[in-house]
Design a protein around this motif. Structure first.
Motif, mmCIF file in Angstrom:
data_model
loop_
_atom_site.group_PDB
_atom_site.id
_atom_site.type_symbol
_atom_site.label_atom_id
_atom_site.label_comp_id
_atom_site.label_asym_id
_atom_site.label_seq_id
_atom_site.Cartn_x
_atom_site.Cartn_y
_atom_site.Cartn_z
ATOM 1 N N ALA A 230 -8.895 -4.798 -3.251
ATOM 2 C CA ALA A 230 -9.082 -3.311 -3.165
ATOM 3 C C ALA A 230 -8.393 -3.044 -1.575
ATOM 4 O O ALA A 230 -8.796 -3.771 -0.726
ATOM 5 C CB ALA A 230 -10.471 -2.873 -3.080
ATOM 6 N N ASP A 231 -7.558 -2.436 -1.685
ATOM 7 C CA ASP A 231 -6.986 -1.857 -0.332
ATOM 8 C C ASP A 231 -6.668 -0.242 -0.318
ATOM 9 O O ASP A 231 -7.116 0.356 -1.210
ATOM 10 C CB ASP A 231 -5.946 -2.545 0.189
ATOM 11 N N ALA A 232 -5.878 0.110 0.576
ATOM 12 C CA ALA A 232 -5.523 1.540 0.887
ATOM 13 C C ALA A 232 -4.704 2.205 -0.600
ATOM 14 O O ALA A 232 -4.615 3.134 -0.687
ATOM 15 C CB ALA A 232 -4.781 2.053 2.125
ATOM 16 N N SER A 233 -3.980 1.164 -1.143
ATOM 17 C CA SER A 233 -3.357 1.388 -2.359
ATOM 18 C C SER A 233 -3.375 0.654 -3.635
ATOM 19 O O SER A 233 -2.771 0.934 -4.552
ATOM 20 C CB SER A 233 -1.721 1.399 -2.001
ATOM 21 N N LEU A 347 -3.281 11.045 -5.058
ATOM 22 C CA LEU A 347 -3.119 10.684 -3.625
ATOM 23 C C LEU A 347 -2.100 11.594 -3.223
ATOM 24 O O LEU A 347 -2.142 12.334 -2.026
ATOM 25 C CB LEU A 347 -2.860 9.428 -3.516
ATOM 26 N N MET A 348 -0.893 11.519 -3.981
ATOM 27 C CA MET A 348 0.285 12.446 -3.533
ATOM 28 C C MET A 348 -0.044 13.842 -3.565
ATOM 29 O O MET A 348 0.475 14.484 -2.574
ATOM 30 C CB MET A 348 1.414 11.832 -4.385
ATOM 31 N N ARG A 349 -0.624 14.335 -4.548
ATOM 32 C CA ARG A 349 -0.710 15.718 -4.717
ATOM 33 C C ARG A 349 -1.752 16.226 -3.542
ATOM 34 O O ARG A 349 -1.193 17.451 -2.987
ATOM 35 C CB ARG A 349 -1.253 16.191 -6.238
ATOM 36 N N HIS A 350 -2.749 15.511 -3.330
ATOM 37 C CA HIS A 350 -3.675 16.069 -2.250
ATOM 38 C C HIS A 350 -3.605 15.389 -1.012
ATOM 39 O O HIS A 350 -4.316 15.657 -0.102
ATOM 40 C CB HIS A 350 -5.130 15.903 -2.797
ATOM 41 N N ASP A 353 -4.761 9.448 2.137
ATOM 42 C CA ASP A 353 -4.310 8.320 2.790
ATOM 43 C C ASP A 353 -4.683 7.210 2.082
ATOM 44 O O ASP A 353 -3.929 6.216 1.970
ATOM 45 C CB ASP A 353 -4.420 8.284 4.199
ATOM 46 N N ASP A 354 -6.022 6.993 1.602
ATOM 47 C CA ASP A 354 -6.731 5.718 1.155
ATOM 48 C C ASP A 354 -7.306 5.981 -0.236
ATOM 49 O O ASP A 354 -8.155 6.884 -0.256
ATOM 50 C CB ASP A 354 -7.664 5.166 2.373
ATOM 51 N N LEU A 355 -6.882 4.994 -1.057
ATOM 52 C CA LEU A 355 -7.238 5.038 -2.419
ATOM 53 C C LEU A 355 -8.507 5.009 -2.628
ATOM 54 O O LEU A 355 -9.316 5.619 -3.255
ATOM 55 C CB LEU A 355 -6.497 4.067 -3.314
#
Length: 369
Positions: A230-233, A347-350, A353-355
């Motif tokens: 698990a990380d930001a993306s 993530l992109m729509r809103h 920054d971090d999943l």
């Protein structure tokens, strides 16, 4: 009521009948005026007791001649029966009202309400999934689902990824040790000794093509699993939506047009799509699916690394081997497939920054969407 001694005259009988009718009318009025069971009980003695309006008339029946007694007695009985029926009905209705009022007074709300907002809402990923489904259903697609635990046949081999295929390293797979033969379905792979958590929703496409003859227009949203840190993306559990079209005369131009129509419908007319050559074992030719950066709308920013484009997913024409594995004649039918991550789309729509924020269960974060 006049005193009757001996045979009554016609005038005496008319008076008795008039008194009976008057007593009945007064009794019905008293019953209708009662607003509670207590009030109804107070008027009861005046309706049926010896001191009631009909009591003296009943006593006077004995002084009448036998032929006169029958007519007056019949009228008296009818009046008494009508009053008793009206009284019983009013008693039931007032008792029901009293019961409802009592229940309302004694009602207690024992619902356990957890602390926090009084009303929740769907998770951001669920909201995004439903929006995507609405867009594709509006374009004529159906929605298909399948099991999350799959056999190696459906997850890899039927998708043109045999056991020794080097492209299997593209997926960090989580295998399951069931200890016995699975009930998921063996496909053409024989007895399913390798069972895994699906790494994409492409197995659902295989299952659809096995049971549904073309033409096929469907999307396959769902949860998938990979052995990722698990990380930001990245997350080991995330969500994908894949689409499949199989019909006569389907070309790469149909794929490009479908993705462009989806991009405009979901992101707005200011966002467009493009395709770049790529490789996937289950499509040929294959492409990467990019969209205009939703932050800068193509001008170039830090999010898109100054390119004006963001990679969204992969796509391509369905490989003939995949169609053959599903019993579809690739000489007659062609098709295309595409897929992208629902979490990443959210993530992109809103502008998140971090999943990991979407799965932290922080109510301060989740309540924003």
């Amino acid at each position: 009521m006049p005193a009757v001694n001996g045979p009554a005259t016609d005038a005496d009988l008319d008076t008795l009948l008039a008194d009976i009718d008057a007593a009945r009318s007064q009794g019905l009025a008293a019953i209708a005026a009662a607003l509670s069971t207590d009030e109804l009980a107070q008027v009861e003695s005046g309706l049926f007791g010896r001191k009631s309006a009909l009591g003296p008339i009943k006593q006077a029946l004995g002084s009448l001649a036998p032929d006169q007694r029958a007519g007056v007695g019949r009228a008296l009985n009818e009046a008494q029966q009508e009053l008793r029926t009206a009284h019983a009905q009013a008693s039931d209705e007032l008792a029901a009202v009293a019961r409802r009022e009592q229940l309302q007074r004694e009602w207690l709300d024992l619902t356990e309400t957890p602390p926090g907002p009084e009303r929740g809402h769907l998770h951001l990923v669920t909201q995004t999934t439903e929006r995507l489904e609405d867009v594709f259903v509006g374009m004529g697609f159906t929605v298909s689902e399948g099991p999350q635990a799959e056999t190696d046949w459906y997850n890899f081999e039927a998708l043109n990824l045999p056991a020794a295929h080097p492209a299997r390293s593209m997926w960090d797979t989580l295998y399951l040790d069931l200890g016995e033969r699975t009930e998921l379905g063996d496909g053409e792979g024989g007895e399913a000794s390798n069972v895994l958590l699906r790494t994409h929703t492409s197995p659902v496409q295989i299952r659809v093509m096995e049971v549904q003859p073309p033409p096929i227009y469907t999307i396959c949203p769902g949860r998938v699993f990979r052995r990722d840190t698990a990380d930001a993306s990245h997350m080991p559990v995330f969500h994908q939506l894949e689409g499949l079209v199989v019909d006569r005369g389907i070309s790469f131009a149909d794929l490009a047009g479908t993705l462009e129509e989806f991009t405009s419908a979901y992101f707005g007319r200011s966002i467009s799509s493009r395709l770049r050559p790529s490789y996937f074992p289950f499509t040929e030719p294959s492409a990467e699916f990019d969209i205009t950066c939703v932050i800068c709308e193509g001008a170039g920013c830090q999010t898109c690394q100054r390119t004006g484009w963001i990679e969204l997913g992969g796509c391509g024409m369905v490989h003939p081997n995949v169609l053959t594995n599903c019993g579809i004649d690739f000489e007659e039918w062609t098709g295309f497939a595409f897929g992208f991550g629902i979490d990443r789309l959210a993530l992109m729509r809103h502008g998140i920054d971090d999943l990991r924020d979407m799965y932290s269960n922080d109510i301060r974060f989740l309540s924003q969407f």
